[in-house]
Design a protein around this motif. Structure first.
Motif, PDB file in Angstrom:
ATOM      1  N   GLN A   1       0.819  -1.204   0.000  1.00 37.51           N
ATOM      2  CA  GLN A   1       0.000   0.000   0.000  1.00 37.51           C
ATOM      3  C   GLN A   1       0.859   1.262   0.000  1.00 37.51           C
ATOM      4  OE1 GLN A   1      -3.308  -0.046  -0.276  1.00 37.51           O
ATOM      5  NE2 GLN A   1      -3.388  -2.269  -0.203  1.00 37.51           N
TER       6      GLN A   1
ATOM      7  N   SER B   1       1.803   5.686  -9.274  1.00 36.45           N
ATOM      8  CA  SER B   1       0.985   4.474  -9.195  1.00 36.45           C
ATOM      9  C   SER B   1       1.360   3.686  -7.947  1.00 36.45           C
ATOM     10  CB  SER B   1       1.238   3.585 -10.419  1.00 36.45           C
ATOM     11  OG  SER B   1       0.933   4.261 -11.603  1.00 36.45           O
ATOM     12  N   LEU B   2       0.349   3.250  -7.219  1.00 35.28           N
ATOM     13  CA  LEU B   2       0.575   2.345  -6.091  1.00 35.28           C
ATOM     14  C   LEU B   2       0.713   0.933  -6.644  1.00 35.28           C
ATOM     15  CD1 LEU B   2      -2.131   3.633  -3.615  1.00 35.28           C
ATOM     16  CD2 LEU B   2       0.322   3.651  -3.209  1.00 35.28           C
TER      17      LEU B   2
ATOM     18  N   SER C   1       0.022  -1.749  -5.272  1.00 32.33           N
ATOM     19  CA  SER C   1      -1.152  -2.539  -4.882  1.00 32.33           C
ATOM     20  C   SER C   1      -2.322  -2.359  -5.853  1.00 32.33           C
ATOM     21  CB  SER C   1      -1.598  -2.175  -3.472  1.00 32.33           C
ATOM     22  OG  SER C   1      -1.940  -0.809  -3.409  1.00 32.33           O
ATOM     23  N   GLU C   2      -2.286  -1.297  -6.666  1.00 29.87           N
ATOM     24  CA  GLU C   2      -3.383  -1.018  -7.606  1.00 29.87           C
ATOM     25  C   GLU C   2      -3.074  -1.451  -9.035  1.00 29.87           C
ATOM     26  OE1 GLU C   2      -6.340   0.161  -6.543  1.00 29.87           O
ATOM     27  OE2 GLU C   2      -5.460   0.019  -4.540  1.00 29.87           O
ATOM     28  N   ILE C   3      -1.859  -1.918  -9.292  1.00 29.75           N
ATOM     29  CA  ILE C   3      -1.454  -2.288 -10.648  1.00 29.75           C
ATOM     30  C   ILE C   3      -1.885  -3.720 -10.935  1.00 29.75           C
ATOM     31  CG2 ILE C   3       0.529  -2.673 -12.177  1.00 29.75           C
ATOM     32  CD1 ILE C   3       1.944  -0.386 -10.700  1.00 29.75           C
ATOM     33  N   ALA C   4      -2.407  -3.936 -12.149  1.00 32.83           N
ATOM     34  CA  ALA C   4      -2.814  -5.271 -12.577  1.00 32.83           C
ATOM     35  C   ALA C   4      -2.342  -5.478 -14.018  1.00 32.83           C
ATOM     36  CB  ALA C   4      -4.322  -5.424 -12.485  1.00 32.83           C
TER      37      ALA C   4
ATOM     38  N   GLU D   1      -8.117  -9.294 -15.198  1.00 29.82           N
ATOM     39  CA  GLU D   1      -6.891  -8.605 -14.819  1.00 29.82           C
ATOM     40  C   GLU D   1      -6.335  -9.292 -13.581  1.00 29.82           C
ATOM     41  OE1 GLU D   1      -7.547  -4.429 -14.260  1.00 29.82           O
ATOM     42  OE2 GLU D   1      -8.248  -4.137 -16.301  1.00 29.82           O
TER      43      GLU D   1
ATOM     44  N   LYS E   1      -3.759  -9.061 -10.408  1.00 31.37           N
ATOM     45  CA  LYS E   1      -3.027  -8.080  -9.595  1.00 31.37           C
ATOM     46  C   LYS E   1      -1.534  -8.386  -9.594  1.00 31.37           C
ATOM     47  CE  LYS E   1      -6.434  -6.233  -6.504  1.00 31.37           C
ATOM     48  NZ  LYS E   1      -6.138  -4.843  -6.587  1.00 31.37           N
TER      49      LYS E   1
ATOM     50  N   GLU F   1      -5.569  -8.154   1.642  1.00 28.88           N
ATOM     51  CA  GLU F   1      -6.392  -7.590   0.566  1.00 28.88           C
ATOM     52  C   GLU F   1      -7.745  -8.276   0.487  1.00 28.88           C
ATOM     53  OE1 GLU F   1      -4.666  -7.328  -3.274  1.00 28.88           O
ATOM     54  OE2 GLU F   1      -3.182  -5.872  -2.665  1.00 28.88           O
TER      55      GLU F   1
END
Length: 140
Positions: free
Chosen positions: A4, A46-47, A49-52, A59, A61, A137
């Motif tokens: 995070q 970009s975090l 944890s949010e990238i896929a 998608e 993660k 998560e």
């Protein structure tokens, strides 16, 4: 150690850990050399944890991809992001067989391997840490 707070900042090499928020942005520390930088609100951040990553069905993660790499490598470093494109793609296909080759570029694959190798010596991508992160998560 949470994904995070791990950032990728456009135009800056490597990864950064979010340290503190300020009125005009935030302060981040480089995971490569430990230097602190201030990042303005206009920066493209970009975090992790949010990238896929795109597959043909869904998608996936980034943390799940890191977990697959860590499992394959027994928690050790993976191949260098400087390997040939063919070698990177074939290795990535072993990790994520269903990735969408039209939407996931070689530059994306290079970033993933580079990021993994930055995070691995810092203890972020051990199997225990990744399993804890996935449980955290799914609990949210």
């Amino acid at each position: 150690m949470s994904f995070q707070k791990i950032l990728a900042i456009s135009g800056k090499p490597g990864l950064y850990e979010l340290k503190v928020q300020t009125r005009s942005g935030f302060v981040a520390e480089s995971l490569l050399d430990g230097k602190k930088i201030t990042v303005g609100l206009r920066s493209n951040v970009s975090l992790l944890s949010e990238i896929a990553v795109f597959t043909y069905n869904e998608e996936v993660k980034l943390i799940d991809i890191f977990k697959s790499i860590a499992t394959k490598e027994n928690g050790e470093a993976t191949i260098s992001h400087k390997e040939t494109d063919d070698k990177l793609k074939s290795y990535f296909r072993e990790i994520l067989p269903e990735y969408d080759e039209d939407r996931v570029y070689t530059s994306d694959i290079k970033k993933i391997f580079n990021w993994y190798n930055i995070l691995q010596p810092k203890g972020y991508v051990t199997l225990d840490a990744l399993n804890a992160e996935v449980k955290e998560e799914t609990a949210e």
